[in-house]
Structure formats: C-alpha cells, structure tokens
Design a protein around this motif. Structure first.
Motif, PDB file in Angstrom:
ATOM      1  N   UNK A   1      41.942  47.233  32.638  1.00 49.88           N
ATOM      2  CA  UNK A   1      41.995  46.212  31.594  1.00 49.88           C
ATOM      3  C   UNK A   1      40.652  45.491  31.545  1.00 49.88           C
ATOM      4  N   UNK A   2      40.164  45.263  30.355  1.00 52.08           N
ATOM      5  CA  UNK A   2      38.960  44.445  30.221  1.00 52.08           C
ATOM      6  C   UNK A   2      39.319  43.184  29.454  1.00 52.08           C
ATOM      7  N   UNK A   3      38.436  42.213  29.490  1.00 53.05           N
ATOM      8  CA  UNK A   3      38.603  40.993  28.727  1.00 53.05           C
ATOM      9  C   UNK A   3      37.280  40.737  28.003  1.00 53.05           C
TER      10      UNK A   3
ATOM     11  N   UNK B   1      42.454  39.977  25.759  1.00 56.24           N
ATOM     12  CA  UNK B   1      42.741  41.041  26.713  1.00 56.24           C
ATOM     13  C   UNK B   1      42.714  42.399  26.016  1.00 56.24           C
ATOM     14  N   UNK B   2      41.961  43.343  26.564  1.00 58.47           N
ATOM     15  CA  UNK B   2      41.915  44.712  26.049  1.00 58.47           C
ATOM     16  C   UNK B   2      42.691  45.595  27.030  1.00 58.47           C
TER      17      UNK B   2
ATOM     18  N   UNK C   1      31.995  41.299  27.428  1.00 58.40           N
ATOM     19  CA  UNK C   1      33.201  41.993  27.909  1.00 58.40           C
ATOM     20  C   UNK C   1      33.054  42.255  29.402  1.00 58.40           C
ATOM     21  N   UNK C   2      34.181  42.233  30.104  1.00 62.15           N
ATOM     22  CA  UNK C   2      34.183  42.389  31.565  1.00 62.15           C
ATOM     23  C   UNK C   2      35.337  43.298  31.958  1.00 62.15           C
ATOM     24  N   UNK C   3      35.067  44.274  32.818  1.00 58.34           N
ATOM     25  CA  UNK C   3      36.134  45.092  33.405  1.00 58.34           C
ATOM     26  C   UNK C   3      35.956  45.055  34.919  1.00 58.34           C
TER      27      UNK C   3
ATOM     28  N   UNK D   1      41.723  48.722  23.072  1.00 66.46           N
ATOM     29  CA  UNK D   1      41.071  49.454  24.156  1.00 66.46           C
ATOM     30  C   UNK D   1      39.768  48.780  24.578  1.00 66.46           C
ATOM     31  N   UNK D   2      39.369  48.921  25.839  1.00 64.65           N
ATOM     32  CA  UNK D   2      38.046  48.460  26.248  1.00 64.65           C
ATOM     33  C   UNK D   2      36.967  49.195  25.448  1.00 64.65           C
TER      34      UNK D   2
END
Length: 219
Positions: A158-160, A171-172, A40-42, A190-191
């Motif tokens: 937003x995180x992915x 997409x989160x 996961x990445x934000x 949600x992230x």
C-alpha cells in the motif's frame, strides 16, 4: 563627423557585450522561492518494486518527490529523512515542472555505502513513521514538507500519496485492499511510482445488449 563615428563605435561595442552576456546565461536555471514536495510513499513492499528481479523488503520501499511549481528546482540542497531526522538520501539534479523523482531503497543504500555511512536504506517502518523533506544551506536545515503515516498506510504494497486538485493525502491500496473503518479510507487506487498520482476508473465487463439498452433508455 568624428564625434558621430565615435558614437557608432560605442554602440557596436555595447551590442557585442550584450550578445556575450546573453550567450553565457545558463539555459536551465532553477527558480528561487519554490520548494518540491513529498508526493507518494510506500513503506512495506512485498514485491520487486525496483525491477532488479529480486524482492528485498528494504531495497524495494520507495519515496517519491514532485515539483508542483511552475519552474525547475535544483534538488542539490534537499534531503530525505525519517522520524528521527536521520538523513537517508541526498537529492541532486534539476527537477522539471510537474516532474517526479522516485527514490528507491536500493538507491539510498548505494549512496550510503559510497559515502562510507551505515547502510540503512530509507528505513521506513511498516508500523508507522514520518517522512521528512529537508532543505539544507548556510548552516541551517529547514523541513519543507513531511507526512506521518500509520499502520494502515504501512500495509503490504500500500502506498499513500497526494491525490486530486487539493493535494490531500490518500491511500493507494489496489494491491492490498483496506476493509476497515479507519483513516485514510480505501480508494482502490493503485500505487504509481515514478508517475503522476491518479486513480483510473475501473472497467467492468458488459454485453452488447446492455450497451444497446443504455442508449435506448437514454442513460
């Protein structure tokens, strides 16, 4: 009789050596032939994600790495980089099966400062970037995983991340809903920094009368 006694002595010696070998095997060794993955990445925080009580756009961005294999992985050889292949963070320690490691921007800053390097943090561009997971060793550097994101994933808070049994990237955006028609589409999830990626079913308000109606109608 002497020969039989000698055989018994050798058997006792071999048993003692075997017990010593077992005793000195490390209890937790990483299995070979397995790689961690980006989870996961934000890239564009707009709140205090690292929990230090202060919002900082560079320190509160984060990248999560997951061990999706069946054995522990030694992370000492792995590095996080961005599109220009500049190493931003050096991983360390053992990562247990199905465990995740959360790397915050401030952690990257601290490591860079301690090593006397230019302090840039994770340096994730909000307008789009590529996150790379490298393995280094024996004079070679191999990219074991990567993800290229764009402006949709780079929106505020937003995180992915990987979602579902196939590990597809999603997409989160529960904290900043995406309403456009581009990809990746909104999920409303949600992230989940430092935890398994998922998307809990939203709970809606209801009444006791509506609940009784559902049971009466068999719905």
């Amino acid at each position: 009789m002497t020969r039989s006694w000698g055989i018994v002595v050798w058997l006792l010696v071999l048993a003692a050596l075997a017990s010593l070998l077992v005793r000195f095997i490390p209890p937790a060794r990483a299995q070979t032939g397995m790689e961690p993955q980006l989870s996961e990445i934000l890239a564009s925080p707009s709140r205090d994600w690292n929990g230090d009580g202060i919002y900082n756009a560079r320190q509160d961005e984060w990248v999560e790495v997951r061990n999706a294999t069946g054995g522990a992985i030694d992370l000492a050889a792995y590095r996080i980089a961005d599109a220009d292949s500049t190493i931003r963070y050096e991983l360390s320690g053992l990562l247990a099966p199905d465990a995740v490691l959360l790397v915050m921007g401030n952690m990257a800053e601290d490591q860079q400062r301690a090593a006397g390097r230019t302090v840039t943090g994770l340096s994730l561009n909000n307008s789009g970037d590529t996150v790379l997971l490298f393995r280094v060793g024996a004079g070679d550097t191999v990219a074991v995983d990567s993800y290229k994101y764009g402006t949709i994933e780079g929106g505020s808070d937003r995180s992915v991340g990987r979602l579902g049994p196939d590990g597809a990237w999603a997409l989160f955006d529960a904290l900043n809903k995406y309403t456009g028609s581009g990809q990746p589409a909104s999920t409303g999830c949600p992230p989940t920094p430092g935890a398994a990626n998922g998307c809990p079913t939203p709970v809606g308000a209801t009444t006791w009368g509506k609940i009784k109606m559902r049971f009466r109608d068999g719905r």
